[in-house]
Write an enzyme that holds these catalytic residues in place. Structure first.
Site, PDB file in Angstrom:
ATOM      1  N   HIS A  61      33.866  32.826  50.790  1.00 22.49           N
ATOM      2  CA  HIS A  61      34.610  32.948  49.536  1.00 22.49           C
ATOM      3  C   HIS A  61      35.319  31.642  49.229  1.00 22.49           C
ATOM      4  O   HIS A  61      36.344  31.308  49.816  1.00 22.49           O
ATOM      5  CB  HIS A  61      35.622  34.093  49.609  1.00 22.49           C
ATOM      6  CG  HIS A  61      36.177  34.450  48.257  1.00 22.49           C
ATOM      7  ND1 HIS A  61      35.401  34.993  47.261  1.00 22.49           N
ATOM      8  CD2 HIS A  61      37.423  34.314  47.730  1.00 22.49           C
ATOM      9  CE1 HIS A  61      36.135  35.210  46.193  1.00 22.49           C
ATOM     10  NE2 HIS A  61      37.374  34.788  46.439  1.00 22.49           N
ATOM     11  N   TYR A 123      32.824  31.469  38.419  1.00 20.07           N
ATOM     12  CA  TYR A 123      32.994  32.153  37.133  1.00 20.07           C
ATOM     13  C   TYR A 123      33.343  31.218  35.982  1.00 20.07           C
ATOM     14  O   TYR A 123      33.525  31.664  34.850  1.00 20.07           O
ATOM     15  CB  TYR A 123      34.037  33.269  37.245  1.00 20.07           C
ATOM     16  CG  TYR A 123      35.412  32.867  37.724  1.00 20.07           C
ATOM     17  CD1 TYR A 123      36.357  32.355  36.848  1.00 20.07           C
ATOM     18  CD2 TYR A 123      35.773  33.026  39.048  1.00 20.07           C
ATOM     19  CE1 TYR A 123      37.628  32.005  37.278  1.00 20.07           C
ATOM     20  CE2 TYR A 123      37.043  32.682  39.493  1.00 20.07           C
ATOM     21  CZ  TYR A 123      37.966  32.175  38.604  1.00 20.07           C
ATOM     22  OH  TYR A 123      39.221  31.829  39.043  1.00 20.07           O
ATOM     23  N   HIS A 206      33.584  40.254  38.971  1.00 19.93           N
ATOM     24  CA  HIS A 206      34.827  39.552  39.268  1.00 19.93           C
ATOM     25  C   HIS A 206      35.869  40.491  39.855  1.00 19.93           C
ATOM     26  O   HIS A 206      36.455  40.215  40.901  1.00 19.93           O
ATOM     27  CB  HIS A 206      35.396  38.870  38.031  1.00 19.93           C
ATOM     28  CG  HIS A 206      36.668  38.147  38.315  1.00 19.93           C
ATOM     29  ND1 HIS A 206      37.895  38.774  38.309  1.00 19.93           N
ATOM     30  CD2 HIS A 206      36.909  36.855  38.665  1.00 19.93           C
ATOM     31  CE1 HIS A 206      38.829  37.909  38.632  1.00 19.93           C
ATOM     32  NE2 HIS A 206      38.262  36.731  38.854  1.00 19.93           N
ATOM     33  N   HIS A 233      36.083  40.906  43.947  1.00 20.54           N
ATOM     34  CA  HIS A 233      37.501  40.930  44.315  1.00 20.54           C
ATOM     35  C   HIS A 233      38.019  42.358  44.185  1.00 20.54           C
ATOM     36  O   HIS A 233      37.688  43.058  43.221  1.00 20.54           O
ATOM     37  CB  HIS A 233      38.345  40.093  43.339  1.00 20.54           C
ATOM     38  CG  HIS A 233      38.135  38.621  43.375  1.00 20.54           C
ATOM     39  ND1 HIS A 233      37.848  37.888  42.242  1.00 20.54           N
ATOM     40  CD2 HIS A 233      38.216  37.721  44.380  1.00 20.54           C
ATOM     41  CE1 HIS A 233      37.764  36.604  42.548  1.00 20.54           C
ATOM     42  NE2 HIS A 233      37.973  36.472  43.846  1.00 20.54           N
ATOM     43  N   GLU A 236      43.747  42.712  45.636  1.00 21.07           N
ATOM     44  CA  GLU A 236      44.495  41.570  46.166  1.00 21.07           C
ATOM     45  C   GLU A 236      45.991  41.738  45.892  1.00 21.07           C
ATOM     46  O   GLU A 236      46.829  41.303  46.682  1.00 21.07           O
ATOM     47  CB  GLU A 236      43.998  40.264  45.542  1.00 21.07           C
ATOM     48  CG  GLU A 236      44.721  39.032  46.062  1.00 21.07           C
ATOM     49  CD  GLU A 236      44.210  37.735  45.461  1.00 21.07           C
ATOM     50  OE1 GLU A 236      44.709  36.670  45.870  1.00 21.07           O
ATOM     51  OE2 GLU A 236      43.331  37.773  44.587  1.00 21.07           O
ATOM     52  N   HIS A 270      39.311  40.338  49.811  1.00 12.41           N
ATOM     53  CA  HIS A 270      40.740  40.605  49.961  1.00 12.41           C
ATOM     54  C   HIS A 270      41.001  42.002  50.512  1.00 12.41           C
ATOM     55  O   HIS A 270      41.374  42.145  51.667  1.00 12.41           O
ATOM     56  CB  HIS A 270      41.521  40.365  48.662  1.00 12.41           C
ATOM     57  CG  HIS A 270      41.458  38.974  48.173  1.00 12.41           C
ATOM     58  ND1 HIS A 270      41.838  37.888  48.932  1.00 12.41           N
ATOM     59  CD2 HIS A 270      41.033  38.463  46.981  1.00 12.41           C
ATOM     60  CE1 HIS A 270      41.666  36.771  48.243  1.00 12.41           C
ATOM     61  NE2 HIS A 270      41.170  37.086  47.065  1.00 12.41           N
ATOM     62  N   ASP A 321      38.893  30.516  50.185  1.00 15.02           N
ATOM     63  CA  ASP A 321      39.313  30.920  48.849  1.00 15.02           C
ATOM     64  C   ASP A 321      39.892  29.763  48.047  1.00 15.02           C
ATOM     65  O   ASP A 321      39.166  28.933  47.531  1.00 15.02           O
ATOM     66  CB  ASP A 321      40.293  32.084  48.984  1.00 15.02           C
ATOM     67  CG  ASP A 321      40.579  32.803  47.668  1.00 15.02           C
ATOM     68  OD1 ASP A 321      40.115  32.333  46.618  1.00 15.02           O
ATOM     69  OD2 ASP A 321      41.269  33.834  47.688  1.00 15.02           O
TER      70      ASP A 321
END
Length: 462
Positions: A61, A123, A206, A233, A236, A270, A321
């Site tokens: 990630h 993205y 996303h 995701h 988170e 996450h 990340d």
């Protein structure tokens, strides 16, 4: 007649081949390991790898663009939401050339840290205002070119991003650069991307905030048709959970389950704020969970339920990340050390499990050969010092513990990808000064500085 096979030979002081072995000769032909011999002296033609040789580290990630924000948002950006506003200001400065330069330098830093494959959660697709470039995949192609020039493998995780909240809502101006308008248009654009021997194309939803359930199903079906990994995701931040429950009556994980997104080919990133029911859904479906401890730490997200998720059946991986640091050793040991902080218990994850999270499990989640140091496997491996000021005192019996609990990215000396050296003696073979490359890439972005992070908090959709 075809070209003759490309052969090479390496000899490792110590190597992790399911256990620690001494004097390991690794023969490679055309990018794959053809033999492993242990307990032997180094052949005359072998490249000597001192310290401990392990499979290449995977970084499932990555947001390469976030590397430019390292240490620039530690004051003023009081929470996740104000940090996001600074990130959006950065997004508005990027074009394909600047993105290439930043990604190339970031991936070179990863190579020096022993990362042989990266998953780029991509993205940022379009120009300002959401206008497509002449090549609608110009930004994705910039990322692919960056990884190729550095010499590491990449899975470009092309991300669908359509709305500004769980119930829908207009996109903010910066977010228009992320959106194709609808999931069918997303799929059409992604069809034009193609991989290579060192690059693969995958897909991402996303988040439940940015993609509606009908569109989630379109992305899911695309991954099934193309037999690619699917990433997303989830949870988170508590606010995401609250919004999802307010609109749908269920948690983000439950919504992903109801939409048929969870499963062995899916990675949830996450999963910091998950319920006991969420953990059961993730584990029973064998959904991989990618935790990003240094990012979650930096942004104040919280500590995920790593031990419970693993016990429920979810393979664990780790990613850097936002690249607060790029050090997979720090990420992998945080799985254990952060759990110690919140549980008061030690030894929840063994050194073998932690190293597997940063190697085989991560590589598998990106759709690559994850057999590690084995005959027939891709020849992707790294050497790590066991005589630095951090790791000195290691023996064959303690090498794995020293590696997992003491080594850092600075201890990586050699990186081999597809049998070819990418890093030798701690230096990249083609980018002489990675620090200068990073500085130059960021100078072009920050000549005018970033605004102070004083805006009111906004909903998250990073």
């Amino acid at each position: 007649m075809g070209a003759p096979p490309e052969r090479s030979c390496f000899w490792a002081d110590l190597a992790w081949i399911g256990g620690v072995a001494e004097g390991v000769t690794i023969a490679v032909e055309d990018g794959r390991i053809t033999s492993l011999d242990t307990g032997s002296p180094p052949p005359a033609d072998a490249v000597i790898l001192t310290g401990m040789t392990i499979p290449g580290l995977a970084n499932p990630h990555s947001h390469a663009l976030h590397r430019a924000l390292r240490a620039r948002t530690q004051t003023g950006a009081a929470d996740f939401w104000s940090w996001r506003r600074l990130m959006y200001e950065l997004v508005d400065r990027l074009d394909p050339q600047r993105y290439y330069e930043l990604a190339r330098a970031t991936y070179a830093e990863m190579a020096l840290a022993g990362i042989t494959v990266v998953g780029e959660f991509h993205y940022l697709h379009h120009d300002r205002g959401g206008r497509p470039y002449a090549d609608p995949n110009a930004m994705g192609q910039a990322v692919l070119a960056a990884a190729a020039d550095v010499g590491i493998r990449i899975t470009l995780i092309d991300t669908c991003y359509l709305q500004a909240g769980v119930g829908g809502g207009p996109l903010e101006p910066t977010q228009r650069r992320f959106s194709d308008g609808d999931a069918d248009a997303w799929a059409t654009r992604v069809e034009a991307l193609s991989g290579s021997p060192t690059a693969r194309i995958a897909a991402a939803i996303h988040s439940v905030r940015a993609v509606d359930p009908r569109s989630m199903a379109t992305v899911r079906d695309w991954t099934h048709a193309h037999r690619t990994p699917l990433h997303v995701h989830a949870s988170e931040q508590p606010r995401e959970n609250a919004e999802c429950i307010d609109v749908t009556g269920i948690t983000p994980t439950a919504l992903l389950d109801r939409t048929g997104v969870l499963g062995p080919e899916t990675t949830v990133v996450h999963a910091t704020h998950v319920t006991a029911s969420d953990i059961e859904l993730l584990g029973s479906s064998a959904t991989t969970v990618c935790l990003c401890p240094t990012t979650e730490r930096d942004l104040g997200d919280g500590v995920g339920a790593a031990h419970q998720l693993a016990a429920a059946g979810s393979p664990l991986t780790v990613g850097s990340d936002m690249h607060a640091v790029i050090d997979m050793f720090e990420e992998l040991r945080a799985l254990e050390l952060d759990q110690r902080l919140i549980t008061g218990r030690r030894g929840l994850h063994s050194p073998e499990q932690l190293l597997s999270a940063a190697t085989g499990a991560g590589t598998r989640s990106l759709g690559w050969d994850a057999r590690g140091l084995a005959v027939g496997a891709a020849a992707d491996f790294i050497a790590v010092r066991l005589d630095s000021q951090r790791t000195a005192g290691a023996t064959a019996e303690t090498a794995l513990e020293h590696l997992v609990f003491a080594a850092t990215a600075a201890d990586v000396t050699d990186v081999i990808v597809a049998g070819r050296p990418v890093v030798k003696g701690g230096r990249h073979v083609s980018i002489d000064d990675v620090g200068s490359a990073l500085k130059d890439a960021m100078t072009t972005l920050f000549d005018s500085g970033l605004a102070a992070a004083t805006a009111a908090p906004q909903p998250a959709n990073t």
